[in-house]
Enzyme design. Structure first.
Site, PDB file in Angstrom:
ATOM      1  N   GLY A   1      -3.558 -64.190 -16.889  1.00 51.02           N
ATOM      2  CA  GLY A   1      -3.890 -63.142 -17.845  1.00 51.02           C
ATOM      3  C   GLY A   1      -2.694 -62.906 -18.752  1.00 51.02           C
ATOM      4  O   GLY A   1      -1.884 -63.801 -18.993  1.00 51.02           O
TER       5      GLY A   1
ATOM      6  N   ILE B   1       0.070 -61.254 -18.262  1.00 55.55           N
ATOM      7  CA  ILE B   1       1.368 -61.442 -17.608  1.00 55.55           C
ATOM      8  C   ILE B   1       1.676 -62.915 -17.437  1.00 55.55           C
ATOM      9  O   ILE B   1       2.779 -63.381 -17.757  1.00 55.55           O
ATOM     10  CB  ILE B   1       1.398 -60.716 -16.258  1.00 55.55           C
ATOM     11  CG1 ILE B   1       1.300 -59.208 -16.471  1.00 55.55           C
ATOM     12  CG2 ILE B   1       2.670 -61.068 -15.481  1.00 55.55           C
ATOM     13  CD1 ILE B   1       1.093 -58.421 -15.186  1.00 55.55           C
TER      14      ILE B   1
ATOM     15  N   ARG C   1       0.320 -57.532  -6.536  1.00 54.88           N
ATOM     16  CA  ARG C   1       0.077 -56.515  -5.521  1.00 54.88           C
ATOM     17  C   ARG C   1       0.538 -57.056  -4.173  1.00 54.88           C
ATOM     18  O   ARG C   1       0.407 -58.235  -3.880  1.00 54.88           O
ATOM     19  CB  ARG C   1      -1.409 -56.144  -5.458  1.00 54.88           C
ATOM     20  CG  ARG C   1      -1.898 -55.323  -6.643  1.00 54.88           C
ATOM     21  CD  ARG C   1      -1.284 -53.930  -6.640  1.00 54.88           C
ATOM     22  NE  ARG C   1      -1.841 -53.069  -7.668  1.00 54.88           N
ATOM     23  CZ  ARG C   1      -1.331 -52.909  -8.872  1.00 54.88           C
ATOM     24  NH1 ARG C   1      -0.241 -53.573  -9.216  1.00 54.88           N
ATOM     25  NH2 ARG C   1      -1.885 -52.088  -9.740  1.00 54.88           N
TER      26      ARG C   1
ATOM     27  N   HIS D   1       8.739 -51.594  -7.119  1.00 57.61           N
ATOM     28  CA  HIS D   1       7.620 -51.613  -8.074  1.00 57.61           C
ATOM     29  C   HIS D   1       8.054 -51.084  -9.442  1.00 57.61           C
ATOM     30  O   HIS D   1       7.479 -50.137  -9.988  1.00 57.61           O
ATOM     31  CB  HIS D   1       6.433 -50.808  -7.543  1.00 57.61           C
ATOM     32  CG  HIS D   1       5.126 -51.237  -8.141  1.00 57.61           C
ATOM     33  ND1 HIS D   1       3.927 -51.140  -7.475  1.00 57.61           N
ATOM     34  CD2 HIS D   1       4.821 -51.778  -9.356  1.00 57.61           C
ATOM     35  CE1 HIS D   1       2.940 -51.583  -8.243  1.00 57.61           C
ATOM     36  NE2 HIS D   1       3.467 -51.968  -9.400  1.00 57.61           N
TER      37      HIS D   1
ATOM     38  N   GLU E   1       3.088 -49.911   0.544  1.00 59.30           N
ATOM     39  CA  GLU E   1       4.106 -49.613  -0.459  1.00 59.30           C
ATOM     40  C   GLU E   1       4.387 -48.112  -0.495  1.00 59.30           C
ATOM     41  O   GLU E   1       3.479 -47.338  -0.792  1.00 59.30           O
ATOM     42  CB  GLU E   1       3.615 -50.090  -1.829  1.00 59.30           C
ATOM     43  CG  GLU E   1       4.660 -50.067  -2.908  1.00 59.30           C
ATOM     44  CD  GLU E   1       4.175 -50.714  -4.196  1.00 59.30           C
ATOM     45  OE1 GLU E   1       4.083 -49.993  -5.207  1.00 59.30           O
ATOM     46  OE2 GLU E   1       3.879 -51.925  -4.178  1.00 59.30           O
TER      47      GLU E   1
END
Length: 330
Positions: free
Chosen positions: A162, A164, A243, A291, A272
């Site tokens: 995508g 990124i 993720r 993150h 997380e």
């Protein structure tokens, strides 16, 4: 922005001014307040739960960090009230409760943070190869020549192509690397300098640096597992900016301990943050960040631009951009 705006210089009498609950802060308010649709903007108080929106509102602008992690398992009484459209600042929706995605149209912040995340990836790759912080001498005795790595001729694998993944590929090409890409959808055409692969097993087997830029879905959960890591090159450096649940962390740490892969840079984990005492905090072959790869760019401006595009469309009653697809899960 790739999506053109559908704007008027002034609102038509047939266009109802939208009532917007804003949970995205003053910068977004400033960008929207003069919109031609004459929106009524309600600033959401920080001490209220994000799902406690004004019942007269028809638009909600939100992000995971405003408290959605405390959302109840069942939708609150009256939800979604009068909402017809929810715009999220995040690309991923896994931080939201399922009931938020099962009602009004949800649009996501796809591509907003692609540039800073791609820069983070390049920093991680170069940091792994050049080891600048590792080789710093703290005394005359430590002043020794230590060979550094190079990107020339290395293979960068990108799982997910995508915004990124494309941004990473564009920045990596000038370093003389080979780029291999795995994507879920069919390739309409192959981009110059990029070679598609058919499976994650094939990608991990050829990659010196493997970038995870996939959405978190039921199909990508634990995609990187013990079986996949067993096929990896011993030189593999895994970079996860997607993720945490895409990676089986126990299998990853075991592969690192046994020398079956060389290192990992993790900006996301599962859970997380990791629990206190988790070995991932101090593992010598892991660079762990909290993150933050999405920060440092013009994400506020890009989010405002994306929201304006969709506000134009919403006011005109035409299709919104970057709509969450429940079937694809992103």
């Amino acid at each position: 922005m790739n999506t053109p705006r559908v704007e008027n210089q002034r609102a038509s009498t047939s266009v109802r001014s939208p009532i917007i609950v804003n949970q995205l802060g003053p910068d977004i308010r400033a960008a929207l307040v003069d919109h031609w649709s004459r929106p009524l903007i309600i600033d959401h108080s920080a001490d209220r739960a994000p799902w406690e929106v004004a019942p007269e509102a028809d638009v909600l602008l939100t992000r995971p960090l405003v408290g959605w992690h405390k959302a109840p398992a069942e939708k609150p009484a009256g939800w979604p009230f009068g909402l017809h459209w929810i715009q999220t600042a995040s690309t991923g929706v896994d931080f939201f409760p399922a009931w938020l995605l099962d009602g009004p149209v949800v649009t996501v912040g796809r591509g907003i943070s692609a540039d800073p995340i791609a820069e983070y990836v390049l920093a991680a790759i170069l940091g792994f190869e050049k080891r600048i912080h590792d080789i710093r001498p703290s005394s005359r005795e430590q002043w020794k020549i230590s060979p550094l790595g190079s990107l020339t001729g290395k293979t960068i694998g990108i799982a997910g192509f995508g915004a990124i993944g494309r941004a990473v590929a564009e920045r990596a090409k000038p370093f003389g690397v080979n780029i291999r890409v795995l994507r879920r959808s069919a390739w309409p055409y192959v981009l110059p300098g990029i070679q598609p692969v058919d499976s994650i097993e094939e990608l991990v087997a050829v990659s010196d640096h493997l970038v995870l830029a996939l959405p978190a879905t039921t199909k990508t959960a634990r995609l990187i597992n013990a079986d996949v890591l067993a096929r990896a090159k011993t030189s593999l450096h895994l970079i996860n900016v997607a993720r945490g649940r895409i990676v089986d962390q126990s299998a990853l740490l075991q592969a690192l301990d046994e020398g079956r892969i060389a290192g990992a840079t993790l900006d996301v984990t599962d859970p997380e943050p990791p629990p206190e005492g988790d070995p991932i905090y101090r593992h010598p072959k892991v660079v762990l960040t909290p993150h933050v790869s999405w920060t440092g760019g013009e994400d506020a401006k890009r989010l405002a631009d994306k929201t304006l595009v969709n506000l134009d469309a919403y006011a005109h009653g035409v299709a919104l951009a970057d709509v969450f697809d429940k079937n694809l899960e992103y």
